[in-house]
Design a protein around this motif. Structure first.
Motif, PDB file in Angstrom:
ATOM      1  N   ASP A 191       2.489  14.086  -0.965  1.00 25.62           N
ATOM      2  CA  ASP A 191       1.159  14.121  -0.448  1.00 25.62           C
ATOM      3  C   ASP A 191       0.153  12.874  -1.135  1.00 25.62           C
ATOM      4  N   GLN A 192       0.793  11.864  -0.791  1.00 26.33           N
ATOM      5  CA  GLN A 192      -0.051  10.631  -1.343  1.00 26.33           C
ATOM      6  C   GLN A 192       0.032   9.367  -0.416  1.00 26.33           C
ATOM      7  N   THR A 193      -0.884   9.036  -0.033  1.00 24.75           N
ATOM      8  CA  THR A 193      -0.940   7.705   0.877  1.00 24.75           C
ATOM      9  C   THR A 193      -0.878   6.529   0.086  1.00 24.75           C
ATOM     10  N   PRO A 194      -0.026   5.465   0.410  1.00 19.60           N
ATOM     11  CA  PRO A 194       0.079   4.272  -0.403  1.00 19.60           C
ATOM     12  C   PRO A 194      -1.177   3.515  -0.269  1.00 19.60           C
ATOM     13  N   VAL A 195      -2.194   3.635   0.499  1.00 21.94           N
ATOM     14  CA  VAL A 195      -3.156   3.261   0.377  1.00 21.94           C
ATOM     15  C   VAL A 195      -4.515   3.948   0.661  1.00 21.94           C
ATOM     16  N   MET A 196      -5.224   4.217  -0.445  1.00 23.47           N
ATOM     17  CA  MET A 196      -6.449   5.110  -0.030  1.00 23.47           C
ATOM     18  C   MET A 196      -7.662   4.548   0.713  1.00 23.47           C
ATOM     19  N   ILE A 197      -8.171   3.272   0.331  1.00 24.07           N
ATOM     20  CA  ILE A 197      -9.205   2.773   0.752  1.00 24.07           C
ATOM     21  C   ILE A 197      -9.031   1.723   2.124  1.00 24.07           C
ATOM     22  N   GLY A 198      -9.521   2.454   3.233  1.00 22.39           N
ATOM     23  CA  GLY A 198      -9.595   1.336   4.234  1.00 22.39           C
ATOM     24  C   GLY A 198     -10.379  -0.069   4.061  1.00 22.39           C
ATOM     25  N   ASN A 199      -9.669  -1.252   4.719  1.00 19.65           N
ATOM     26  CA  ASN A 199     -10.030  -2.222   4.792  1.00 19.65           C
ATOM     27  C   ASN A 199     -11.012  -2.447   5.870  1.00 19.65           C
ATOM     28  N   PRO A 200     -12.300  -3.017   5.878  1.00 21.12           N
ATOM     29  CA  PRO A 200     -13.313  -2.913   7.048  1.00 21.12           C
ATOM     30  C   PRO A 200     -12.929  -3.908   8.043  1.00 21.12           C
ATOM     31  N   ALA A 201     -12.107  -4.778   7.536  1.00 19.30           N
ATOM     32  CA  ALA A 201     -11.495  -5.943   8.406  1.00 19.30           C
ATOM     33  C   ALA A 201     -10.500  -5.477   9.231  1.00 19.30           C
ATOM     34  N   TRP A 202      -9.734  -4.020   9.001  1.00 15.71           N
ATOM     35  CA  TRP A 202      -8.426  -3.973   9.856  1.00 15.71           C
ATOM     36  C   TRP A 202      -8.811  -3.598  11.167  1.00 15.71           C
ATOM     37  N   GLU A 203      -7.966  -3.781  12.117  1.00 17.41           N
ATOM     38  CA  GLU A 203      -8.201  -3.204  13.583  1.00 17.41           C
ATOM     39  C   GLU A 203      -8.484  -1.774  13.517  1.00 17.41           C
ATOM     40  N   ASP A 204      -9.327  -1.371  14.575  1.00 18.46           N
ATOM     41  CA  ASP A 204      -9.629   0.224  14.799  1.00 18.46           C
ATOM     42  C   ASP A 204      -8.214   1.192  14.762  1.00 18.46           C
ATOM     43  N   GLY A 205      -8.378   2.083  13.894  1.00 22.04           N
ATOM     44  CA  GLY A 205      -7.373   3.083  14.003  1.00 22.04           C
ATOM     45  C   GLY A 205      -6.390   3.002  12.781  1.00 22.04           C
ATOM     46  N   LEU A 206      -6.230   1.740  12.269  1.00 20.30           N
ATOM     47  CA  LEU A 206      -5.063   1.478  11.161  1.00 20.30           C
ATOM     48  C   LEU A 206      -5.624   2.335   9.981  1.00 20.30           C
ATOM     49  N   ALA A 207      -6.714   2.355   9.452  1.00 17.08           N
ATOM     50  CA  ALA A 207      -6.811   3.162   8.253  1.00 17.08           C
ATOM     51  C   ALA A 207      -6.682   4.479   8.538  1.00 17.08           C
ATOM     52  N   GLN A 208      -6.828   5.037   9.680  1.00 23.06           N
ATOM     53  CA  GLN A 208      -6.582   6.475   9.816  1.00 23.06           C
ATOM     54  C   GLN A 208      -5.312   6.807   9.847  1.00 23.06           C
ATOM     55  N   SER A 209      -4.349   5.680  10.449  1.00 24.75           N
ATOM     56  CA  SER A 209      -2.850   6.027  10.626  1.00 24.75           C
ATOM     57  C   SER A 209      -2.246   6.026   9.314  1.00 24.75           C
ATOM     58  N   LEU A 210      -3.010   5.392   8.501  1.00 28.23           N
ATOM     59  CA  LEU A 210      -2.284   5.067   7.022  1.00 28.23           C
ATOM     60  C   LEU A 210      -2.786   6.044   6.026  1.00 28.23           C
ATOM     61  N   GLY A 211      -3.770   6.961   6.435  1.00 26.98           N
ATOM     62  CA  GLY A 211      -4.316   8.013   5.599  1.00 26.98           C
ATOM     63  C   GLY A 211      -5.227   7.349   4.572  1.00 26.98           C
ATOM     64  N   ALA A 212      -5.585   6.242   5.001  1.00 22.91           N
ATOM     65  CA  ALA A 212      -6.857   5.606   4.029  1.00 22.91           C
ATOM     66  C   ALA A 212      -8.202   6.018   4.374  1.00 22.91           C
TER      67      ALA A 212
END
Length: 286
Positions: free
Chosen positions: A130-151
Motif C-alpha cells: 500500500d504505497q504509491t510511487p509518487v505521493m505529490i501530484g504535479n500541477p502541470a500534469w494532465e487532468d486525472g493523472l495524479a488521481q490515477s497514480l494515487g498522488a
C-alpha cells in the motif's frame, strides 16, 4: 491488548546510529524481513511475526528515530533509511531474503533496489504494501493523472502537514493523519496503542521525514525490479488507485486488493491479519 515478547538485537549503521530489530523463528530458516512505514514500529508487525516464525527467520526493523532505535540527530530522508536497511542486510549477511515493506517502507525498498545494486542478489522476493510511487501530484500534469497514480497530496498540502507536525499541537496533527489510514471498525484500544508507537518519533524528525518521503518519485525504478513481487493494497486506502498500476509496471508482479468489507485499509495487515497472512503465505510458496 496482549503483545507477544520477541528477542531484540541491534546493529550500528555506517554513520554510527544504533538500529533495533526484532528477531524470531529458527536462525537457519528462510528470512522474512518486515520494514515499517513512516513513524511506525517493528512491533506493529507482531501478528505477522507470530504467524510466520514457526517456519521462517522473521526480522522486523525500527527505522532510525522510530520505535526503539536511536533518536538520531539527522538522516531523516529515504536515501539514509535505505542505507540503514542495507547495513542491516549486509551486517546480518542475509541471503535469499523476502523483504516486506509497508507504506514508506516501500519507498525505502525502492531506494535500496535503485542504489545498492550489489545487495539485489541477497533479495529473493519483494512485497510492497500500500504505497504509491509518487505521493505529490504535479500541477502541470494532465487532468486525472495524479488521481490515477494515487498522488493524493498537492505540494501545498504536503508542506502544510509537515508544518502542522512541528506546531504546538503536532501530536494532534499526527493523530488526525494516522486516523485516516484505518477503517472505522478499528477499536479505540488498537488506535490508542498505534498512537503510542507513532509518538515514539519526535514530531520534528517526523516532519522532516514526511516531506522527504512525500517528495519522491519512484516510477522509473519499478520496471527495473527483477525478483518476484507482490503488490498489496486496500480499497479504503488513499493509495488504492495506484496499486494495480504499480503492479503492472513491475515485470511479472502479482497484486492483491483487500476490499472494504475485508479490512481493506492502509493497515490491512493489522485489521485483517488472517487474510493478509494467508495472501503472503501463498506468495511465499509460489
Amino acid at each position: 491488548m496482549s503483545i507477544p515478547s520477541f528477542s531484540t538485537a541491534s546493529i550500528k549503521t555506517s554513520d554510527g546510529v544504533t538500529l533495533r530489530y526484532i528477531s524470531a523463528g529458527p536462525a537457519n530458516g528462510p528470512t522474512l524481513l518486515f520494514i515499517p512505514g513512516w513513524a511506525q514500529t517493528a512491533i506493529q508487525w507482531h501478528k505477522q511475526i507470530s504467524f510466520f516464525s514457526n517456519d521462517f527467520r522473521v526480522l522486523a526493523i525500527d527505522h532510525r528515530g522510530q520505535g526503539d532505535s536511536e533518536q538520531a540527530t539527522g538522516g531523516y530522508r529515504i536515501s539514509r533509511l535505505a542505507a540503514d536497511l542495507n547495513d542491516v542486510i549486509t551486517q546480518l549477511d542475509l541471503k535469499d531474503a523476502v523483504l516486506v515493506g509497508h507504506s514508506m517502507g516501500c519507498s525505502v525498498l525502492w531506494a535500496l533496489w535503485n542504489t545498492y545494486t550489489a545487495s539485489r542478489s541477497r533479495i529473493a522476493k519483494l512485497v510492497l504494501v500500500d504505497q504509491t510511487p509518487v505521493m505529490i501530484g504535479n500541477p502541470a500534469w494532465e487532468d486525472g493523472l495524479a488521481q490515477s497514480l494515487g498522488a493524493v497530496f498537492s505540494p501545498t498540502a504536503a508542506y502544510e502537514v509537515a508544518a502542522g507536525l512541528i506546531a504546538p499541537d503536532g501530536v494532534a496533527v499526527a493523530t488526525g493523519l494516522v486516523k485516516t489510514l484505518f477503517s472505522p471498525r478499528l477499536s479505540e484500544a488498537d488506535f490508542a496503542w498505534t498512537m503510542q508507537q507513532v509518538t515514539k518519533m519526535d514530531t520534528k524528525n517526523a516532519s522532516t521525514l514526511f516531506v522527504n518521503h512525500a517528495g519522491q518519485d519512484w516510477r522509473d525504478v519499478l520496471s527495473t525490479i527483477t525478483v518476484p513481487t507482490l503488490v498489496i493494497g486496500g480499497e479504503l486506502s488513499l493509495f488504492f488507485k495506484s496499486i494495480e498500476w504499480t503492479a503492472k509496471q513491475i515485470p511479472g508482479a502479482k497484486s492483491k486488493i483487500f476490499g472494504k468489507d475485508e479490512g481493506g485499509s492502509h493497515f490491512m495487515f493489522w485489521e485483517n491479519d488472517e487474510g493478509f497472512n494467508e495472501a503472503l503465505a501463498g506468495f511465499l510458496k509460489d
